[in-house]
Design a protein around this motif. Structure first.
Motif, mmCIF file in Angstrom:
data_model
loop_
_atom_site.group_PDB
_atom_site.id
_atom_site.type_symbol
_atom_site.label_atom_id
_atom_site.label_comp_id
_atom_site.label_asym_id
_atom_site.label_seq_id
_atom_site.Cartn_x
_atom_site.Cartn_y
_atom_site.Cartn_z
ATOM 1 N N PHE A 129 0.808 -1.257 -0.069
ATOM 2 C CA PHE A 129 -0.072 0.023 0.124
ATOM 3 C C PHE A 129 0.994 1.218 -0.086
ATOM 4 C CE2 PHE A 129 -2.851 -3.229 1.699
ATOM 5 C CZ PHE A 129 -3.922 -3.186 1.202
ATOM 6 N N PHE A 130 0.465 2.270 -0.597
ATOM 7 C CA PHE A 130 1.149 3.491 -0.824
ATOM 8 C C PHE A 130 0.321 4.599 -0.007
ATOM 9 C CE2 PHE A 130 2.634 1.186 -4.246
ATOM 10 C CZ PHE A 130 3.763 1.755 -4.497
ATOM 11 N N ASP A 131 0.992 5.501 0.773
ATOM 12 C CA ASP A 131 0.325 6.820 1.148
ATOM 13 C C ASP A 131 1.429 7.612 1.558
ATOM 14 O OD1 ASP A 131 -2.327 6.151 2.271
ATOM 15 O OD2 ASP A 131 -1.508 4.297 3.034
ATOM 16 N N LEU A 132 0.950 9.120 1.647
ATOM 17 C CA LEU A 132 1.713 10.088 1.809
ATOM 18 C C LEU A 132 1.412 10.548 3.166
ATOM 19 C CD1 LEU A 132 2.209 12.018 -1.490
ATOM 20 C CD2 LEU A 132 4.102 11.125 0.166
ATOM 21 N N VAL A 133 2.185 10.835 4.099
ATOM 22 C CA VAL A 133 1.760 11.454 5.458
ATOM 23 C C VAL A 133 2.996 12.688 5.704
ATOM 24 C CG1 VAL A 133 1.807 10.951 7.788
ATOM 25 C CG2 VAL A 133 1.276 9.183 6.381
#
Length: 231
Positions: free
Chosen positions: A165-169
């Motif tokens: 999974f890809f996310d930007l935080v």
């Protein structure tokens, strides 16, 4: 003195195994390349048919060593693990990398990235991800027919090939395994292992202390004429 770069020869044609360029332009870019590559390698460690490489020259066309690209990270399903000086696709049953990553540095120009996109599109990449750690941006492209089309949105996106999974935080890329565990680097893994060993040692010491206390209590009961095993 002129540096002699490693080369591969196929049918009398030279395919250099280095383009003479550094793997990364700065420490941040290098750190992210290693993090992504090693994180995927770890996840695919039980898959002998998945080859993962960083900064390896890929030659898709036999007979033309000028057609080449060195993705920051590339993943090839259907090819065995092992060392390679370069990825000569015709020696790999014609299988191209299905997934590639590029980690940007301030020196990357738009024209370069457009060239890479067109290259990956033309030569069979299925998933292409671009992360800029300085700007905090993440882009992804997935194959639809002959084209790589932009993924919208990338937040929460799951790679069809990798399952991650890809996310930007706060502008930082977060990659997560399907089991919910985040990618970690070597120092973080080493710290976790150290903490686990320390915790195990503490548990062992507590168990030893409890055993010694139980032995003392049993001895005291015997001195009182009582059988601790019979209580």
């Amino acid at each position: 003195m002129v540096q002699q770069l490693p080369r591969a020869i196929d049918d009398g044609i030279l395919y250099p195994e280095s383009d003479g360029q550094p793997m990364a332009d700065n420490t941040k870019q290098f750190r992210w390349i290693v993090r992504v590559k090693e994180g995927i390698d770890y996840w695919m460690r039980h898959r002998p048919d998945v080859f993962v490489a960083g900064d390896l020259l890929w030659y898709p066309v036999k007979g033309d060593p000028n057609i080449r690209m060195a993705p920051d990270v590339m993943v090839v399903f259907g090819r065995p693990k092992g060392d390679r000086g370069s990825y000569l696709q015709w020696r790999e049953e014609g299988i191209p990398p299905q997934v590639v990553f590029e980690i940007l540095s301030p020196g990357n120009r738009f024209s370069q990235m457009l060239e890479k996109l067109r290259f990956y599109e033309r030569y069979g990449v299925e998933e292409y991800y671009i992360y800029d750690p300085d700007q905090g941006t993440l882009e992804g492209f997935i194959r639809q027919g002959e084209n790589l089309v932009e993924i919208q949105p990338m937040q929460g996106w799951r790679s069809p090939y990798l399952g991650i999974f890809f996310d930007l935080v706060d502008g930082e890329l977060q990659l997560t395994y399907p089991d919910g565990q985040p990618f970690i680097n070597f120092s973080e893994a080493l710290e976790q292992a150290t903490q686990a060993r320390q915790q195990a040692e503490q548990e062992r010491q507590r168990a030893e202390q409890e055993r010694e206390r139980a032995d003392r209590l049993a001895e005291r009961l015997r001195q009182m004429g009582l059988d601790p095993d019979g209580l």
